[in-house]
Design an enzyme around this catalytic site. Structure first.
Site, PDB file in Angstrom:
ATOM      1  N   ASP A  19      -3.941   3.857   2.674  1.00  0.00           N
ATOM      2  CA  ASP A  19      -5.372   3.659   2.916  1.00  0.00           C
ATOM      3  C   ASP A  19      -5.680   2.215   3.315  1.00  0.00           C
ATOM      4  OD1 ASP A  19      -4.951   2.398   0.535  1.00  0.00           O
ATOM      5  OD2 ASP A  19      -6.531   3.428  -0.583  1.00  0.00           O
ATOM      6  N   ASP A  39      -9.360 -16.501 -16.512  1.00  0.00           N
ATOM      7  CA  ASP A  39     -10.190 -16.994 -15.425  1.00  0.00           C
ATOM      8  C   ASP A  39     -11.248 -17.977 -15.933  1.00  0.00           C
ATOM      9  OD1 ASP A  39     -10.646 -16.319 -12.490  1.00  0.00           O
ATOM     10  OD2 ASP A  39     -12.678 -16.036 -13.251  1.00  0.00           O
ATOM     11  N   ASP A  64       0.847  -1.201   0.000  1.00  0.00           N
ATOM     12  CA  ASP A  64       0.000   0.000   0.000  1.00  0.00           C
ATOM     13  C   ASP A  64       0.881   1.249   0.000  1.00  0.00           C
ATOM     14  OD1 ASP A  64      -1.849   1.989   0.463  1.00  0.00           O
ATOM     15  OD2 ASP A  64      -2.100   1.502   2.587  1.00  0.00           O
ATOM     16  N   ASP A  67      -1.844  -1.251  -3.941  1.00  0.00           N
ATOM     17  CA  ASP A  67      -2.152  -0.481  -5.144  1.00  0.00           C
ATOM     18  C   ASP A  67      -1.036  -0.584  -6.180  1.00  0.00           C
ATOM     19  OD1 ASP A  67      -0.194   1.457  -4.135  1.00  0.00           O
ATOM     20  OD2 ASP A  67      -1.778   1.965  -2.684  1.00  0.00           O
ATOM     21  N   ASN A 106      -0.155   4.497  -0.499  1.00  0.00           N
ATOM     22  CA  ASN A 106      -0.735   5.788  -0.104  1.00  0.00           C
ATOM     23  C   ASN A 106      -1.490   5.746   1.223  1.00  0.00           C
ATOM     24  OD1 ASN A 106      -2.856   4.284  -0.970  1.00  0.00           O
ATOM     25  ND2 ASN A 106      -3.828   5.897  -2.181  1.00  0.00           N
ATOM     26  N   GLU A 143      -6.992 -20.773 -16.703  1.00  0.00           N
ATOM     27  CA  GLU A 143      -7.276 -21.368 -15.406  1.00  0.00           C
ATOM     28  C   GLU A 143      -8.069 -22.626 -15.708  1.00  0.00           C
ATOM     29  OE1 GLU A 143      -9.208 -20.498 -11.018  1.00  0.00           O
ATOM     30  OE2 GLU A 143     -10.213 -19.779 -12.805  1.00  0.00           O
ATOM     31  N   HIS A 194      -4.118 -17.285  -5.108  1.00  0.00           N
ATOM     32  CA  HIS A 194      -4.972 -16.486  -4.221  1.00  0.00           C
ATOM     33  C   HIS A 194      -6.238 -17.218  -3.794  1.00  0.00           C
ATOM     34  CE1 HIS A 194      -6.628 -16.222  -8.175  1.00  0.00           C
ATOM     35  NE2 HIS A 194      -7.725 -15.657  -7.718  1.00  0.00           N
ATOM     36  N   ASP A 195      -6.464 -18.415  -4.309  1.00  0.00           N
ATOM     37  CA  ASP A 195      -7.679 -19.165  -3.994  1.00  0.00           C
ATOM     38  C   ASP A 195      -7.439 -20.309  -2.999  1.00  0.00           C
ATOM     39  OD1 ASP A 195      -9.285 -17.653  -5.713  1.00  0.00           O
ATOM     40  OD2 ASP A 195      -8.880 -18.971  -7.428  1.00  0.00           O
ATOM     41  N   ASP A 250      -4.982 -10.543 -15.780  1.00  0.00           N
ATOM     42  CA  ASP A 250      -6.058 -11.507 -15.591  1.00  0.00           C
ATOM     43  C   ASP A 250      -7.191 -11.150 -16.548  1.00  0.00           C
ATOM     44  OD1 ASP A 250      -7.628 -13.512 -14.130  1.00  0.00           O
ATOM     45  OD2 ASP A 250      -6.260 -13.063 -12.470  1.00  0.00           O
TER      46      ASP A 250
HETATM   47  O1  TEU Z   1     -11.511 -19.279  -9.575  1.00  0.00           O
HETATM   48  C1  TEU Z   1     -12.316 -20.301 -10.025  1.00  0.00           C
HETATM   49  C2  TEU Z   1     -12.430 -21.544  -9.221  1.00  0.00           C
HETATM   50  O2  TEU Z   1     -13.139 -22.415  -9.607  1.00  0.00           O
HETATM   51  C3  TEU Z   1     -11.755 -21.783  -7.940  1.00  0.00           C
HETATM   52  O3  TEU Z   1     -10.581 -22.354  -7.828  1.00  0.00           O
HETATM   53  C4  TEU Z   1     -12.384 -20.973  -6.880  1.00  0.00           C
HETATM   54  O4  TEU Z   1     -11.456 -20.483  -5.997  1.00  0.00           O
HETATM   55  C5  TEU Z   1     -13.505 -21.607  -6.146  1.00  0.00           C
HETATM   56  O5  TEU Z   1     -13.692 -20.826  -5.043  1.00  0.00           O
HETATM   57  C6  TEU Z   1     -13.348 -23.015  -5.689  1.00  0.00           C
HETATM   58  O6  TEU Z   1     -13.759 -23.188  -4.365  1.00  0.00           O
HETATM   59  C7  TEU Z   1     -11.442 -18.083 -10.280  1.00  0.00           C
HETATM   60  C8  TEU Z   1     -10.644 -17.058  -9.501  1.00  0.00           C
HETATM   61  O7  TEU Z   1      -9.321 -17.498  -9.382  1.00  0.00           O
HETATM   62  C9  TEU Z   1     -11.322 -16.796  -8.206  1.00  0.00           C
HETATM   63  O8  TEU Z   1     -10.585 -15.933  -7.386  1.00  0.00           O
HETATM   64  C10 TEU Z   1     -12.674 -16.208  -8.498  1.00  0.00           C
HETATM   65  O9  TEU Z   1     -13.397 -16.070  -7.325  1.00  0.00           O
HETATM   66  C11 TEU Z   1     -13.476 -17.066  -9.483  1.00  0.00           C
HETATM   67  O10 TEU Z   1     -12.713 -17.541 -10.577  1.00  0.00           O
HETATM   68  C12 TEU Z   1     -14.582 -16.242 -10.080  1.00  0.00           C
HETATM   69  O11 TEU Z   1     -14.064 -15.279 -10.940  1.00  0.00           O
HETATM   70 CA    CA Z   2      -3.466   2.124  -1.259  1.00  0.00          CA
END
Ligand code: TEU
Ligand code: CA
Length: 549
Positions: free
Chosen positions: A25, A199, A21, A29, A23, A253, A326-327, A98
């Site tokens: 908040d 995605d 971050d 960013d 700035n 993905e 991130h998932d 993405d």
């Molecule tokens: O993820 C799609 C997906 O099927 C997963 O792996 C997802 O995390 C799901 O929660 C399974 O439990 C993609 C993105 O990476 C994810 O962050 C998004 O939430 C999703 O698509 C919708 O755009």
């Molecule tokens: Ca920020």
């Protein structure tokens, strides 16, 4: 094998909300990312995959886009983006964005128009159905709990949303939708970006008539929605219209794609994508209803995935190797032993990532061994997936205690806590209270300490990335599995022309006697000190690379 930059490079994924971050908040960013580029350069990665930075109401943290041509206000301006891209290229790095086009935000102009009336020109941009016998059009379920249909009062029809109700699915059967997607792709590519991570791309084509699913027979939601009848037609069209006109990389993905059909997407004779992220190892502990239905698995089943995929892709396809994004929860907490052998197990997992065939992917923070966060209550979570699941559980009167316990190992938010830069307040991520809890272990686990310590996880990553670049065997070499099917040891060889390397990994917290020859050899890399490495016994989580000739 044809040589390409996207086979040789290392991917680093940035989750912009949680990186840095600039700035004050409390939200990461674009300028924050720009300030931290030297960190990535020092690490040695080549390709940055940036999770969505487009305009979004953030129902799903940017995976719900309301304008593909604008940058999210919280992240900065288009000028900030342009400057970031310029500096990325100035450092010799590349940027992959993405591409989230299975759905938009319900606040996107197209959807705002679409919902107005049945004869609106944008009506067919989305998937609308009238009620059937006064109820839902079919039995499809949403990834984020509940049904995949939402009734919209204005026209008395339902729209489809495989994710949240604020993420209506686009109707790819409408050629206008496809043309819009190609246009927005060109917009970003003409700015000079180097590719897209796509995605849930296997979901874009829906079956004719949207028939009910036989849920009892479907192993997971991914399989339920992937590989629709026209998916290859659409990706090939996208390739003809856009992809083939740029020097770019495409990575789908691959939710719901199996090793058996992977080359339909990535085979070099298909004119589709360069590679996919598959999920066979990432969903290994998920039940049919997802991650909160936690399932036990055996190590051999996890490792078999890597061998099976490499064999299936063969000479035609190309793979990716990653253990976190991130998932998912943090890879060292999930696949290693973060409590007892944090450093060794993080290094062992890195060894796997960088020594298997396929483009390696590093998720932000894994290079310093970030771990899962001890969230104390449901209020501390931010992710729509877990919040919806919790609401559903409460409505059904389920066991909240055990739900929270499961969330400690399964929730997506573990990957989304702020990057830990140093031991100052908030881990040096922000001077403001961050949008999501910081892992309280930041005084111990942070980038500054990791960079300073010679034998740190971070410096091991640097060593592995440098190693991967020093011998073509790591990129283009074949793999021969030497030990598999064990509940501890995994070993394989990578060979190319006259080079040959042996990788031995002890995936357990116990020392184990091994019978791998050569019992001694020229150790190139080890996660133990030279005098204790590669003896008669493998130490807990020992990872060793031996040069064979
Ligand atoms: O993820 C799609 C997906 O099927 C997963 O792996 C997802 O995390 C799901 O929660 C399974 O439990 C993609 C993105 O990476 C994810 O962050 C998004 O939430 C999703 O698509 C919708 O755009
Ligand atoms: Ca920020």
């Amino acid at each position: 094998m044809i040589q390409n930059w996207w086979k040789e490079g290392v991917i680093y994924q940035i989750y912009p909300r949680s990186f840095y971050d600039s700035n004050g908040d409390g939200i990461g960013d674009l300028n924050g990312i720009r300030q931290k580029l030297p960190w990535l350069k020092h690490l040695g990665v080549d390709i940055i995959w940036l999770s969505p930075v487009y305009q979004s109401p953030n129902d799903d943290n940017g995976y719900d886009i309301s304008d593909y041509y604008q940058v999210m206000d919280e992240f900065g301006t288009m000028e900030d983006f342009d400057r970031l891209l310029e500096e990325i290229h100035g450092l010799g790095l590349r940027l992959v964005m993405d591409l989230v086009v299975n759905h938009t935000s319900d606040e996107h102009f197209w959807f705002q128009e679409s919902r107005k009336s049945k004869d609106n020109p944008y009506r067919d941009y989305y998937i609308w159905r009238p009620p059937v016998n006064g109820g839902l059009p079919n039995n499809w379920k949403s990834f984020f709990s509940g049904d995949a249909w939402e009734m919209d009062e204005a026209t008395g029809e339902y729209y489809l949303h495989l994710f949240s109700r604020k993420q209506p699915d686009l109707n790819w059967d409408n050629p206008k939708v496809r043309e819009e997607v190609y246009q927005l792709m060109r917009f970003w590519l003409d700015k000079g970006i180097d590719g897209f991570r796509m995605d849930v791309i296997p979901f874009i084509s829906k079956p004719e008539g949207l028939p009910d699913k036989d849920w009892a027979k479907i192993p997971d939601y991914g399989v339920a929605y992937a590989n629709g009848p026209r998916v290859h037609e659409y990706i090939q069209e996208m390739n003809r219209e856009v992809i083939q006109h740029y020097d770019m990389m495409t990575i789908g993905e691959g939710v719901g794609i199996s090793a058996e059909n992977a080359n339909l997407y990535v085979g070099n004779d298909r004119g589709e994508l360069n590679m996919i992220f598959h999920f066979d190892h990432m969903f290994i502990d998920h039940g049919p209803n997802g991650r909160m239905e936690k399932k036990k698995y055996e190590l051999k089943d996890f490792l078999e995935v890597f061998d099976r995929w490499e064999n299936a892709l063969g000479e035609k396809g190309w793979g990716s190797i990653y253990l976190g994004n991130h998932d998912f929860p943090r890879m060292v907490s999930r696949f290693g032993d973060a409590e007892n052998f944090w450093e060794q197990s993080a290094k062992l997992l890195a060894t796997l990532i960088f020594t298997r065939k396929g483009t390696p992917g590093v998720y932000q923070g894994d290079e310093i061994g970030l771990t899962n966060t001890p969230f104390e209550s449901i209020e501390e979570y931010r992710d729509i997936e877990i919040l919806n699941a919790s609401r559903e559980l409460k409505a059904k009167g389920g066991d909240e205690k055990s739900f929270l316990k499961t969330a400690l190992t399964q929730a997506r938010d573990h990957a989304r806590t702020p990057m830990q830069w140093d031991d100052s307040a908030n881990g040096g991520f922000s001077i403001h209270t961050p949008w999501i809890k910081v892992n309280p272990n930041y005084p111990r686990i942070n980038a500054k300490t990791q960079a300073e310590q010679e034998n740190s996880i971070f410096n091991f990553y640097r060593q592995m990335i440098a190693l991967r670049k020093s011998h073509p065997a790591w990129v283009y070499g074949d793999t021969e599995v030497i030990v598999s099917g064990s509940d501890q040891v995994y070993a394989y060889q990578r060979s190319y022309e006259s080079d040959s390397f042996l990788v031995v990994l002890n995936f357990s917290s116990q020392a184990v006697r091994h019978a791998i020859s050569p019992a001694k050899g020229a150790v190139m890399v080890s996660n133990y000190a030279a005098d204790s490495a590669w003896g008669e016994y493998l130490q807990p989580w020992e990872a060793v690379i031996i040069r064979l000739n």
